[in-house]
Design a protein around this motif. Structure first.
Motif, PDB file in Angstrom:
ATOM      1  N   SER A 146       0.836  -1.196   0.000  1.00  0.00           N
ATOM      2  CA  SER A 146       0.000   0.000   0.000  1.00  0.00           C
ATOM      3  C   SER A 146       0.872   1.247   0.000  1.00  0.00           C
ATOM      4  CB  SER A 146      -0.917   0.007   1.220  1.00  0.00           C
ATOM      5  OG  SER A 146      -0.147   0.097   2.406  1.00  0.00           O
ATOM      6  N   GLY A 147       0.288   2.395  -0.319  1.00  0.00           N
ATOM      7  CA  GLY A 147       1.035   3.645  -0.396  1.00  0.00           C
ATOM      8  C   GLY A 147       1.821   3.979   0.859  1.00  0.00           C
ATOM      9  N   PRO A 148       1.173   4.016   2.048  1.00  0.00           N
ATOM     10  CA  PRO A 148       1.898   4.359   3.281  1.00  0.00           C
ATOM     11  C   PRO A 148       3.027   3.383   3.607  1.00  0.00           C
ATOM     12  CG  PRO A 148      -0.461   4.561   3.613  1.00  0.00           C
ATOM     13  CD  PRO A 148      -0.284   3.904   2.283  1.00  0.00           C
ATOM     14  N   VAL A 149       2.775   2.080   3.407  1.00  0.00           N
ATOM     15  CA  VAL A 149       3.807   1.080   3.687  1.00  0.00           C
ATOM     16  C   VAL A 149       4.958   1.209   2.693  1.00  0.00           C
ATOM     17  CG1 VAL A 149       4.325  -1.390   3.817  1.00  0.00           C
ATOM     18  CG2 VAL A 149       2.159  -0.519   4.722  1.00  0.00           C
ATOM     19  N   ALA A 150       4.627   1.437   1.421  1.00  0.00           N
ATOM     20  CA  ALA A 150       5.661   1.590   0.390  1.00  0.00           C
ATOM     21  C   ALA A 150       6.519   2.823   0.656  1.00  0.00           C
ATOM     22  CB  ALA A 150       5.016   1.689  -0.994  1.00  0.00           C
ATOM     23  N   ALA A 151       5.889   3.922   1.088  1.00  0.00           N
ATOM     24  CA  ALA A 151       6.627   5.161   1.363  1.00  0.00           C
ATOM     25  C   ALA A 151       7.607   4.960   2.510  1.00  0.00           C
ATOM     26  CB  ALA A 151       5.653   6.293   1.693  1.00  0.00           C
ATOM     27  N   ALA A 152       7.130   4.364   3.597  1.00  0.00           N
ATOM     28  CA  ALA A 152       7.997   4.142   4.757  1.00  0.00           C
ATOM     29  C   ALA A 152       9.119   3.164   4.428  1.00  0.00           C
ATOM     30  CB  ALA A 152       7.164   3.619   5.929  1.00  0.00           C
ATOM     31  N   THR A 153       8.794   2.085   3.717  1.00  0.00           N
ATOM     32  CA  THR A 153       9.790   1.084   3.360  1.00  0.00           C
ATOM     33  C   THR A 153      10.822   1.661   2.399  1.00  0.00           C
ATOM     34  OG1 THR A 153       8.105  -0.648   3.600  1.00  0.00           O
ATOM     35  CG2 THR A 153      10.131  -1.254   2.462  1.00  0.00           C
ATOM     36  N   SER A 154      10.370   2.518   1.492  1.00  0.00           N
ATOM     37  CA  SER A 154      11.273   3.168   0.540  1.00  0.00           C
ATOM     38  C   SER A 154      12.310   4.020   1.251  1.00  0.00           C
ATOM     39  CB  SER A 154      10.458   4.040  -0.430  1.00  0.00           C
ATOM     40  OG  SER A 154      11.300   4.842  -1.221  1.00  0.00           O
ATOM     41  N   LEU A 155      11.866   4.831   2.194  1.00  0.00           N
ATOM     42  CA  LEU A 155      12.787   5.690   2.942  1.00  0.00           C
ATOM     43  C   LEU A 155      13.721   4.865   3.818  1.00  0.00           C
ATOM     44  CD1 LEU A 155      10.314   8.546   3.925  1.00  0.00           C
ATOM     45  CD2 LEU A 155      12.295   8.757   2.417  1.00  0.00           C
ATOM     46  N   PHE A 156      13.190   3.808   4.421  1.00  0.00           N
ATOM     47  CA  PHE A 156      14.010   2.908   5.240  1.00  0.00           C
ATOM     48  C   PHE A 156      15.108   2.268   4.393  1.00  0.00           C
ATOM     49  CE2 PHE A 156      14.659  -1.593   6.414  1.00  0.00           C
ATOM     50  CZ  PHE A 156      15.307  -1.420   7.628  1.00  0.00           C
ATOM     51  N   THR A 157      14.764   1.908   3.157  1.00  0.00           N
ATOM     52  CA  THR A 157      15.723   1.279   2.251  1.00  0.00           C
ATOM     53  C   THR A 157      16.799   2.263   1.806  1.00  0.00           C
ATOM     54  OG1 THR A 157      14.016  -0.223   1.415  1.00  0.00           O
ATOM     55  CG2 THR A 157      15.961   0.096   0.032  1.00  0.00           C
ATOM     56  N   ALA A 158      16.386   3.490   1.512  1.00  0.00           N
ATOM     57  CA  ALA A 158      17.310   4.468   0.940  1.00  0.00           C
ATOM     58  C   ALA A 158      18.256   5.079   1.971  1.00  0.00           C
ATOM     59  CB  ALA A 158      16.512   5.580   0.257  1.00  0.00           C
ATOM     60  N   PHE A 159      17.780   5.284   3.195  1.00  0.00           N
ATOM     61  CA  PHE A 159      18.560   6.069   4.166  1.00  0.00           C
ATOM     62  C   PHE A 159      19.948   5.497   4.464  1.00  0.00           C
ATOM     63  CE2 PHE A 159      19.663   7.056   8.631  1.00  0.00           C
ATOM     64  CZ  PHE A 159      19.901   8.421   8.468  1.00  0.00           C
ATOM     65  N   PRO A 160      20.091   4.214   4.815  1.00  0.00           N
ATOM     66  CA  PRO A 160      21.440   3.708   5.121  1.00  0.00           C
ATOM     67  C   PRO A 160      22.397   3.832   3.938  1.00  0.00           C
ATOM     68  CG  PRO A 160      19.756   2.178   5.880  1.00  0.00           C
ATOM     69  CD  PRO A 160      19.061   3.176   5.004  1.00  0.00           C
ATOM     70  N   SER A 161      21.908   3.578   2.735  1.00  0.00           N
ATOM     71  CA  SER A 161      22.776   3.666   1.565  1.00  0.00           C
ATOM     72  C   SER A 161      23.204   5.106   1.314  1.00  0.00           C
ATOM     73  CB  SER A 161      22.073   3.094   0.325  1.00  0.00           C
ATOM     74  OG  SER A 161      20.907   3.816   0.014  1.00  0.00           O
ATOM     75  N   LEU A 162      22.327   6.059   1.615  1.00  0.00           N
ATOM     76  CA  LEU A 162      22.686   7.470   1.470  1.00  0.00           C
ATOM     77  C   LEU A 162      23.784   7.853   2.457  1.00  0.00           C
ATOM     78  CD1 LEU A 162      19.126   9.026   1.029  1.00  0.00           C
ATOM     79  CD2 LEU A 162      20.977   9.128  -0.643  1.00  0.00           C
ATOM     80  N   TYR A 188      24.644  13.926   0.009  1.00  0.00           N
ATOM     81  CA  TYR A 188      24.791  14.548   1.332  1.00  0.00           C
ATOM     82  C   TYR A 188      23.494  15.221   1.781  1.00  0.00           C
ATOM     83  CZ  TYR A 188      26.124  18.304   4.569  1.00  0.00           C
ATOM     84  OH  TYR A 188      26.182  19.187   5.626  1.00  0.00           O
ATOM     85  N   VAL A 189      22.868  15.966   0.891  1.00  0.00           N
ATOM     86  CA  VAL A 189      21.612  16.651   1.216  1.00  0.00           C
ATOM     87  C   VAL A 189      20.508  15.642   1.551  1.00  0.00           C
ATOM     88  CG1 VAL A 189      19.789  18.166   0.346  1.00  0.00           C
ATOM     89  CG2 VAL A 189      22.191  18.675  -0.177  1.00  0.00           C
ATOM     90  N   LEU A 190      20.456  14.562   0.773  1.00  0.00           N
ATOM     91  CA  LEU A 190      19.370  13.594   0.932  1.00  0.00           C
ATOM     92  C   LEU A 190      19.459  12.809   2.229  1.00  0.00           C
ATOM     93  CD1 LEU A 190      19.032  12.207  -2.712  1.00  0.00           C
ATOM     94  CD2 LEU A 190      17.725  14.007  -1.588  1.00  0.00           C
ATOM     95  N   VAL A 191      20.642  12.758   2.835  1.00  0.00           N
ATOM     96  CA  VAL A 191      20.749  12.114   4.144  1.00  0.00           C
ATOM     97  C   VAL A 191      19.844  12.827   5.150  1.00  0.00           C
ATOM     98  CG1 VAL A 191      22.270  11.688   6.115  1.00  0.00           C
ATOM     99  CG2 VAL A 191      23.066  11.190   3.803  1.00  0.00           C
ATOM    100  N   GLY A 192      19.909  14.164   5.160  1.00  0.00           N
ATOM    101  CA  GLY A 192      19.108  14.945   6.099  1.00  0.00           C
ATOM    102  C   GLY A 192      17.623  14.827   5.848  1.00  0.00           C
ATOM    103  N   THR A 193      17.207  14.974   4.583  1.00  0.00           N
ATOM    104  CA  THR A 193      15.774  14.936   4.276  1.00  0.00           C
ATOM    105  C   THR A 193      15.194  13.537   4.481  1.00  0.00           C
ATOM    106  OG1 THR A 193      16.258  14.569   1.919  1.00  0.00           O
ATOM    107  CG2 THR A 193      15.944  16.832   2.630  1.00  0.00           C
ATOM    108  N   SER A 194      15.945  12.514   4.103  1.00  0.00           N
ATOM    109  CA  SER A 194      15.447  11.148   4.249  1.00  0.00           C
ATOM    110  C   SER A 194      15.303  10.759   5.722  1.00  0.00           C
ATOM    111  CB  SER A 194      16.382  10.157   3.547  1.00  0.00           C
ATOM    112  OG  SER A 194      16.393  10.377   2.163  1.00  0.00           O
ATOM    113  N   ALA A 195      16.221  11.234   6.561  1.00  0.00           N
ATOM    114  CA  ALA A 195      16.143  10.933   7.996  1.00  0.00           C
ATOM    115  C   ALA A 195      14.862  11.505   8.596  1.00  0.00           C
ATOM    116  CB  ALA A 195      17.365  11.492   8.715  1.00  0.00           C
ATOM    117  N   ILE A 196      14.570  12.774   8.278  1.00  0.00           N
ATOM    118  CA  ILE A 196      13.351  13.408   8.795  1.00  0.00           C
ATOM    119  C   ILE A 196      12.112  12.738   8.221  1.00  0.00           C
ATOM    120  CG2 ILE A 196      12.056  15.571   8.946  1.00  0.00           C
ATOM    121  CD1 ILE A 196      14.630  15.531  10.571  1.00  0.00           C
ATOM    122  N   GLY A 197      12.130  12.478   6.906  1.00  0.00           N
ATOM    123  CA  GLY A 197      10.987  11.824   6.276  1.00  0.00           C
ATOM    124  C   GLY A 197      10.715  10.461   6.861  1.00  0.00           C
TER     125      GLY A 197
END
Length: 231
Positions: A23-39, A161-170
């Protein structure tokens, strides 16, 4: 996606919703969780190579983080179709601007008095993308850095570098127990491996040649991202 300066949020969302049927909310949260460590990993690598431009990056972060918070709080009340069209149009315009800049390069590379304002604006747009939809927001950040005359190598590094900050908050605002841990962890492992390799590869390329070949490709990709959002 770190080799192109994006967090891969749009790609992850597409895969998670279409292939894994989240679903949208689960996909959004999982997407950010996936991206943040790699960033984080990718940004450390870019820092070691000395390619991050902290001055413009910090200005974008300062603008993006409040926008991410506001977008996260407003996301339940914003009709998805309106948000989608606005972001799509912005991406298409930015992509066209980058392509025009590449085809007709300006002879004046000096800093403009509007550069700080432009950096702030791109940061706000990125923050809203993260907050409202759970995207990484890499599109407008990378486009903005290219329009501010950074070459592709430094634009990619600074964008990460910028996306680390935004992804953490998101991620904090989209968490709410919505992460699909099994899928997210699997994708995250692959993303981290890519984030380790990308900065090392970019440190070995010729910046001028890389800019020549990849910049027009990125402009087309950003335009495609915008079109894809509305079809």
């Amino acid at each position: 996606m770190l080799s192109t300066g994006g967090g891969g949020g749009a790609l992850y969302l597409g895969v998670l919703t279409s292939l894994f049927h989240l679903s949208g909310p689960v996909a959004a949260a999982t997407s950010l969780f996936t991206a943040f460590p790699s960033l984080v990993v990718g940004s450390i690598g870019h820092y070691k190579t000395g390619n991050i431009r902290f001055k413009v990056g910090n200005r974008m972060i300062i603008a993006a983080i409040p926008a991410t918070i506001v977008g996260s709080l407003l996301s339940p009340y914003i009709p998805k179709i309106i948000y989608t069209w606005i972001i799509a149009i912005i991406l298409i315009i930015l992509g066209i601007q980058i392509l025009v800049q590449f085809i007709f390069p300006s002879k004046n590379k000096k800093k403009s008095k509007f550069d700080n304002l432009k950096a702030t604006l791109f940061g706000v747009i990125s923050g809203l993308m993260v907050g409202v939809a759970g995207l990484s927001g890499g599109g407008p950040i990378l486009a903005g850095l290219l329009l501010l005359n950074l070459d592709m190598v430094r634009a990619v590094a600074t964008s990460s570098y910028v996306l680390v900050g935004t992804s953490a908050i998101g991620l904090i605002f989209h968490l709410n127990g919505n992460i699909d841990w099994s899928i997210g962890i699997s994708l995250m492992i692959g993303a981290i491996i890519g984030a380790i390799v990308a900065p090392r590869l970019l440190s070995k390329v010729n910046p001028i040649k890389f800019n020549t070949y990849v910049k027009p490709l990125m402009s087309v990709l950003i335009i495609f991202m915008g079109i894809k959002m509305i079809i």
